[in-house]
Design a protein around this motif. Structure first.
Motif, PDB file in Angstrom:
ATOM      1  N   ALA A  58       0.831  -1.205   0.000  1.00 17.22           N
ATOM      2  CA  ALA A  58       0.000   0.000   0.000  1.00 17.22           C
ATOM      3  C   ALA A  58       0.862   1.250   0.000  1.00 17.22           C
ATOM      4  O   ALA A  58       1.017   1.909   1.040  1.00 17.22           O
ATOM      5  CB  ALA A  58      -0.926  -0.009   1.214  1.00 17.22           C
ATOM      6  N   PRO A  59       1.428   1.626  -1.156  1.00 17.68           N
ATOM      7  CA  PRO A  59       2.242   2.843  -1.184  1.00 17.68           C
ATOM      8  C   PRO A  59       1.471   4.087  -0.786  1.00 17.68           C
ATOM      9  O   PRO A  59       2.044   5.037  -0.265  1.00 17.68           O
ATOM     10  CB  PRO A  59       2.727   2.913  -2.639  1.00 17.68           C
ATOM     11  N   GLY A  60       0.162   4.080  -1.001  1.00 14.83           N
ATOM     12  CA  GLY A  60      -0.637   5.250  -0.644  1.00 14.83           C
ATOM     13  C   GLY A  60      -0.801   5.449   0.843  1.00 14.83           C
ATOM     14  O   GLY A  60      -1.198   6.534   1.281  1.00 14.83           O
ATOM     15  N   LEU A  61      -0.511   4.426   1.630  1.00 13.82           N
ATOM     16  CA  LEU A  61      -0.644   4.532   3.084  1.00 13.82           C
ATOM     17  C   LEU A  61       0.682   4.314   3.809  1.00 13.82           C
ATOM     18  O   LEU A  61       0.688   4.059   5.015  1.00 13.82           O
ATOM     19  CB  LEU A  61      -1.690   3.537   3.589  1.00 13.82           C
ATOM     20  N   ALA A  62       1.787   4.399   3.075  1.00 13.75           N
ATOM     21  CA  ALA A  62       3.110   4.270   3.701  1.00 13.75           C
ATOM     22  C   ALA A  62       3.463   5.584   4.395  1.00 13.75           C
ATOM     23  O   ALA A  62       4.367   6.327   3.999  1.00 13.75           O
ATOM     24  CB  ALA A  62       4.155   3.906   2.655  1.00 13.75           C
ATOM     25  N   ILE A  63       2.728   5.865   5.443  1.00 11.45           N
ATOM     26  CA  ILE A  63       2.850   7.130   6.175  1.00 11.45           C
ATOM     27  C   ILE A  63       3.830   6.928   7.327  1.00 11.45           C
ATOM     28  O   ILE A  63       3.642   6.016   8.142  1.00 11.45           O
ATOM     29  CB  ILE A  63       1.477   7.570   6.700  1.00 11.45           C
ATOM     30  N   PRO A  64       4.902   7.703   7.407  1.00  8.63           N
ATOM     31  CA  PRO A  64       5.881   7.510   8.491  1.00  8.63           C
ATOM     32  C   PRO A  64       5.240   7.594   9.865  1.00  8.63           C
ATOM     33  O   PRO A  64       4.290   8.360  10.104  1.00  8.63           O
ATOM     34  CB  PRO A  64       6.878   8.654   8.262  1.00  8.63           C
ATOM     35  N   LEU A  65       5.781   6.819  10.777  1.00  6.40           N
ATOM     36  CA  LEU A  65       5.222   6.745  12.120  1.00  6.40           C
ATOM     37  C   LEU A  65       5.490   8.006  12.933  1.00  6.40           C
ATOM     38  O   LEU A  65       4.712   8.345  13.832  1.00  6.40           O
ATOM     39  CB  LEU A  65       5.809   5.522  12.847  1.00  6.40           C
ATOM     40  N   CYS A 125       7.445   0.076  -5.755  1.00  8.18           N
ATOM     41  CA  CYS A 125       7.258  -1.136  -4.958  1.00  8.18           C
ATOM     42  C   CYS A 125       6.318  -2.131  -5.624  1.00  8.18           C
ATOM     43  O   CYS A 125       6.568  -3.346  -5.602  1.00  8.18           O
ATOM     44  CB  CYS A 125       6.794  -0.791  -3.550  1.00  8.18           C
ATOM     45  N   VAL A 126       5.237  -1.667  -6.254  1.00  9.58           N
ATOM     46  CA  VAL A 126       4.317  -2.598  -6.906  1.00  9.58           C
ATOM     47  C   VAL A 126       4.992  -3.271  -8.088  1.00  9.58           C
ATOM     48  O   VAL A 126       4.885  -4.493  -8.286  1.00  9.58           O
ATOM     49  CB  VAL A 126       3.035  -1.854  -7.339  1.00  9.58           C
ATOM     50  N   GLU A 127       5.731  -2.512  -8.859  1.00 11.40           N
ATOM     51  CA  GLU A 127       6.423  -3.076 -10.024  1.00 11.40           C
ATOM     52  C   GLU A 127       7.472  -4.090  -9.611  1.00 11.40           C
ATOM     53  O   GLU A 127       7.684  -5.106 -10.301  1.00 11.40           O
ATOM     54  CB  GLU A 127       7.045  -1.942 -10.835  1.00 11.40           C
ATOM     55  N   ALA A 128       8.130  -3.879  -8.461  1.00  9.47           N
ATOM     56  CA  ALA A 128       9.120  -4.845  -7.983  1.00  9.47           C
ATOM     57  C   ALA A 128       8.454  -6.176  -7.647  1.00  9.47           C
ATOM     58  O   ALA A 128       9.026  -7.247  -7.901  1.00  9.47           O
ATOM     59  CB  ALA A 128       9.861  -4.284  -6.769  1.00  9.47           C
ATOM     60  N   PHE A 129       7.245  -6.149  -7.094  1.00 13.84           N
ATOM     61  CA  PHE A 129       6.510  -7.394  -6.881  1.00 13.84           C
ATOM     62  C   PHE A 129       6.198  -8.077  -8.207  1.00 13.84           C
ATOM     63  O   PHE A 129       6.287  -9.304  -8.326  1.00 13.84           O
ATOM     64  CB  PHE A 129       5.216  -7.114  -6.110  1.00 13.84           C
ATOM     65  N   ASP A 130       5.832  -7.283  -9.219  1.00  8.93           N
ATOM     66  CA  ASP A 130       5.516  -7.862 -10.521  1.00  8.93           C
ATOM     67  C   ASP A 130       6.734  -8.544 -11.139  1.00  8.93           C
ATOM     68  O   ASP A 130       6.601  -9.579 -11.810  1.00  8.93           O
ATOM     69  CB  ASP A 130       4.993  -6.778 -11.462  1.00  8.93           C
ATOM     70  N   ALA A 390       5.736  -4.108   1.991  1.00 10.49           N
ATOM     71  CA  ALA A 390       5.581  -3.317   0.770  1.00 10.49           C
ATOM     72  C   ALA A 390       6.919  -2.936   0.159  1.00 10.49           C
ATOM     73  O   ALA A 390       7.095  -2.965  -1.064  1.00 10.49           O
ATOM     74  CB  ALA A 390       4.759  -2.063   1.066  1.00 10.49           C
ATOM     75  N   HIS A 391       7.887  -2.576   0.991  1.00 12.25           N
ATOM     76  CA  HIS A 391       9.153  -2.055   0.488  1.00 12.25           C
ATOM     77  C   HIS A 391      10.257  -3.109   0.405  1.00 12.25           C
ATOM     78  O   HIS A 391      11.370  -2.796  -0.030  1.00 12.25           O
ATOM     79  CB  HIS A 391       9.626  -0.897   1.378  1.00 12.25           C
TER      80      HIS A 391
END
Length: 419
Positions: A58-65, A125-130, A390-391
């Motif tokens: 979820a790159p859209g929710l990779a919000i730093p802590l 990140c999504v493309e790396a999974f692909d 994700a990363h």
């Protein structure tokens, strides 16, 4: 980013310490570049944070802590054993030193720096999974929006502000606000208590344990050996390194990659890595459901993530700063259940199973540690916090590039372990 073969003069062999998503991704991309790999892990494949997490890509929710509100929330909940963020009152000077550094980084300038550092990772990140699944990793990722659900529109405004801040820092997130009826279309399990939603598009999810096991099988099929031993030391020698496991049976190679998650600092601090990694432990369990679950559900106000999982629902939550090897605390599971129960109907909460606790590796400044250390031919990769799944693959691809070319990719500069 195109993958290329091994660079002449680069390493021909590597030993990777850690068989989670980060270590195995690094091993796989090193193999892509012609490097022979041995993987060692003290327990098993996906034994740490790679097994029971929510499985969000979820790159859209990779919000730093390290958002300022987290500091305020943490102080307010410090004495509560059931709060989503929990710090036990212990006499651990290293933990309190870490938390002091974390508090010092809970400011917008540090948070924005972490967001901008993550931009290339989120883009790729999504493309790396692909790349993995198209080239021998027999596992799937599922395209689906993640729906955040709230009791009130006022509560939803908190996430909307975060998304605006992400956009201001360069991370535009495609999202849509949902009214009560639209929310129920996306989340059939939503109880009447939930009235407002935000749909985050362009995301994926997966079964994390199954994916990492498939990745391990692919790495082995390409010629790697996985040894279940605990690495207690990594020593350099002219032209290479030797990993010394407990009980003997040393493993030598041209380079070593230490990707041990929440245990990273135990080895890395001797090589000049001053940024500590601590365990922010998360809990999860699986429950049966009486209605379909079309995609992941996020309950931000109670900090719970829910994911379709093997005909049920995986429920994950809490951030607990405790020793990574400490036993699970039953009260934390009860707290997650109690917080989510009023918000979701059609869930058989009393049939909780597949219980898990895992140590997510957290750094005080919200940035992972990826790259070379002071010891020659030694690299580290870890500290991704809640976004290791994700990363992980993009981390492995970028680090493999650095190891085989000797040049640090621009995207890894903010994650320099020696910063």
């Amino acid at each position: 980013m195109a993958d290329v073969g091994r660079i002449d003069g680069g390493p021909r062999s590597a030993v990777v310490v850690g068989a989670g998503i980060v270590g195995l991704s690094t091993a796989w991309f090193l193999q892509e570049r012609g490097v022979a790999v041995t993987v060692v892990d003290r327990t098993s494949v996906a034994a740490g944070a790679s097994w029971g997490n929510a499985g969000w890509v979820a790159p859209g929710l990779a919000i730093p802590l390290n958002e300022p509100s987290v500091l305020r929330y943490g102080l307010a909940s410090l004495l509560s054993r059931t709060a989503p963020l929990h710090v036990p009152l212990t006499a651990d000077p290293a933990l309190w030193a870490f938390l002091a550094r974390f508090a010092g980084n809970c400011r917008w300038s540090s948070w924005t720096r972490a967001v901008r550092a993550n931009l290339p990772f989120n883009e790729e990140c999504v493309e790396a999974f692909d790349v993995l699944t198209a080239n021998g990793v027999d596992a799937t990722t599922v395209d689906a929006p993640i729906t955040a659900a709230f009791r009130t529109a006022r509560q939803a405004e908190g996430l909307l502000r975060e998304l605006r801040r992400m956009a201001d820092a360069g991370q535009a997130v495609d999202h849509t606000e949902l009214d009560r009826d639209q929310l129920r279309e996306h989340v059939p399990l939503a109880s009447p208590a939930l009235t407002t939603g935000i749909r985050i598009d362009g995301q994926r999810y997966l079964d994390p344990g199954s994916f990492v096991q498939a990745l391990a099988r692919s790495v082995v099929a390409r010629g790697a050996t996985i040894r279940l031993v605990e690495a207690v030391d990594v020593r350099t020698r002219p032209g290479g390194v030797t990993v010394h496991p407990r009980g003997g049976g040393a493993v030598s190679a041209d380079v070593a990659v230490v990707a041990t998650g929440a245990w990273l600092s135990r080895l890395a601090r001797r090589w000049g890595v001053r940024v500590p990694v601590r365990a922010g432990r998360g809990y999860s369990f699986t429950v049966p459901v009486e209605r379909p679950v079309p995609g992941p559900v996020y309950l931000p106000d109670v900090r719970v993530a829910c994911t379709p999982y093997r005909d049920g629902l995986r429920v994950a939550g809490t951030m607990e700063f405790r020793d990574p090897d400490a036993p699970g605390v039953h009260a934390r599971l009860d707290a997650v259940t109690a917080s989510a129960r009023p918000l979701l109907d059609g869930v058989r909460w009393d049939e909780r199973g597949d219980v898990w606790v895992g140590p997510r590796p957290v750094t005080p400044d919200g940035r992972a540690l990826i790259g070379a250390v002071r010891a020659p031919n030694v690299y580290v990769a870890g500290g991704h916090g809640m976004w290791g799944m994700a990363h992980g693959p993009v981390t492995g691809r970028l680090l493999a590039e650095q190891i085989t070319t000797g040049k640090q990719p621009e995207a890894l500069r903010p994650f320099d372990p020696l910063r």
